[in-house]
Enzyme design. Structure first.
Site, PDB file in Angstrom:
ATOM      1  N   LYS A  40       3.696 -17.415  10.418  1.00 30.61           N
ATOM      2  CA  LYS A  40       3.469 -18.461  11.419  1.00 30.61           C
ATOM      3  C   LYS A  40       4.449 -19.623  11.267  1.00 30.61           C
ATOM      4  O   LYS A  40       5.125 -20.014  12.225  1.00 30.61           O
ATOM      5  CB  LYS A  40       2.031 -18.970  11.318  1.00 30.61           C
ATOM      6  N   HIS A 271       3.946 -36.179  -4.899  1.00 37.50           N
ATOM      7  CA  HIS A 271       4.763 -35.090  -5.426  1.00 37.50           C
ATOM      8  C   HIS A 271       4.432 -34.804  -6.886  1.00 37.50           C
ATOM      9  O   HIS A 271       4.031 -35.688  -7.632  1.00 37.50           O
ATOM     10  CB  HIS A 271       6.254 -35.436  -5.325  1.00 37.50           C
TER      11      HIS A 271
END
Length: 318
Positions: A40, A271
């Site tokens: 996708k 992060h």
């Protein structure tokens, strides 16, 4: 997957090197294949790249080899795809569990530029990848966990919105995807545009660092100014500051923003690599190091464009 990693680590690398006209890794001539483009996310971003004008030349999916997807031929392996298309770059949209194997398959095929978008790759896997990358000199990895790389109006490899970019004179390198887009938008609004934009990713173990990009930007005639966006954690920004002191071009002004000034020690901020540990990696230390190297460090991301414009104007370049 780890058995596959071990297998690829034993692959030898020849002295052959694919030619490229790019000064900062990509340009209008870059031929790109995709790993994981039939999924996708891969489908969406591959379609966007094609519409942007990127030379997408094929994809890799062993289960769909021999078919086509988005008008592109699908191959059983990266090696097969490279032989058939003469690709010099690959973009990886493979899920985290298989992403390290996908990177190493591209390394084994000696693809010159490997851009891995995937977030959440186990750090143990990336340690192995980094070790193998150091043992060869045919492939460069950008990422993982990054938006990719774009040369405006020529080549887009990754998930960045192409329409906000404008061909111009500012090289941008960033650990943060969204702050990259902010810097791009501002340099576009100030009429400066971008030469090349590189998102190096926020993981602790990535393939391309600030110094790699600064070196390319410094030697790129199209790049007249540089924006560098860092964040807390690690010493990449301090290392970049030392490089700029020795090798930076005083005629190419550098503006920087460091994210995470208010982050408490020991807490990861977004992060995986954005963490202050052992008293190192603080925003203050990074800002001081960069300032000592002659970099204009701004207090907020909203000031990036204005600061860059003012420095370019002072240098007679805007």
């Amino acid at each position: 997957m780890l058995s596959r990693v071990s297998q690829v680590s034993r692959v030898g690398f020849s002295l052959a090197r694919a030619s490229s006209t790019a000064r900062v890794w990509v340009d209008k001539n870059t031929r790109v294949i995709g790993q994981g483009i039939t999924g996708k996310n891969g489908t969406f971003h591959t379609q966007q790249a094609i519409e942007y004008g990127t030379k997408m030349v094929g994809g890799v999916n062993p289960k769909k080899a021999g078919t086509t997807h988005l008008g592109l031929p699908i191959f059983a392996s990266v090696e097969e795809a490279k032989k058939a298309t003469n690709a010099d770059a690959t973009v990886i949209y493979v899920p985290p569990s298989g992403a390290a194997g996908a990177i190493l398959e591209a390394v084994a095929a000696e693809i010159p530029l490997i851009v891995c978008i995937t977030e959440g790759i186990p750090q143990h896997d990336m340690l192995r990848v980094k070790d193998i990358m150091k043992s060869q000199n045919k492939s460069r990895l950008i990422g993982p966990n990054c938006p990719g790389i774009i040369k405006p109006e020529e080549c887009k490899i990754g998930i960045m919105p192409g329409y906000i970019h404008k061909k111009g004179k500012i090289g941008i390198v960033s650990r943060s995807g969204t702050l990259t887009y902010e810097a791009v938008h501002q340099t576009t609004m100030y009429g400066l545009g971008q030469s090349t934009v590189v998102g190096i990713g926020g993981d602790p173990f990535n393939g391309t660092n600030f110094i790699d990009c600064l070196e390319r930007f410094t030697n790129d005639p199209q790049t007249e100014g540089i924006v560098m966006i860092g964040e807390i954690g690690g010493t990449a920004e301090e290392d970049a500051a030392e490089w700029l002191k020795q090798y930076g071009n005083p005629n190419k002004p550098v503006v920087s923003f460091i994210a995470g000034r208010t982050a408490p020690p020991g807490r990861r901020m977004g992060h995986a690599g954005a963490i202050i540990s052992g008293g190192k990696g603080t925003a203050k230390a990074k800002m001081e190091a960069l300032t000592s190297a002659g970099v204009k460090v701004v207090e907020t991301p909203a000031m990036i464009g204005e600061a860059m414009f003012n420095m370019m104007k002072a240098a007679g370049k805007a």
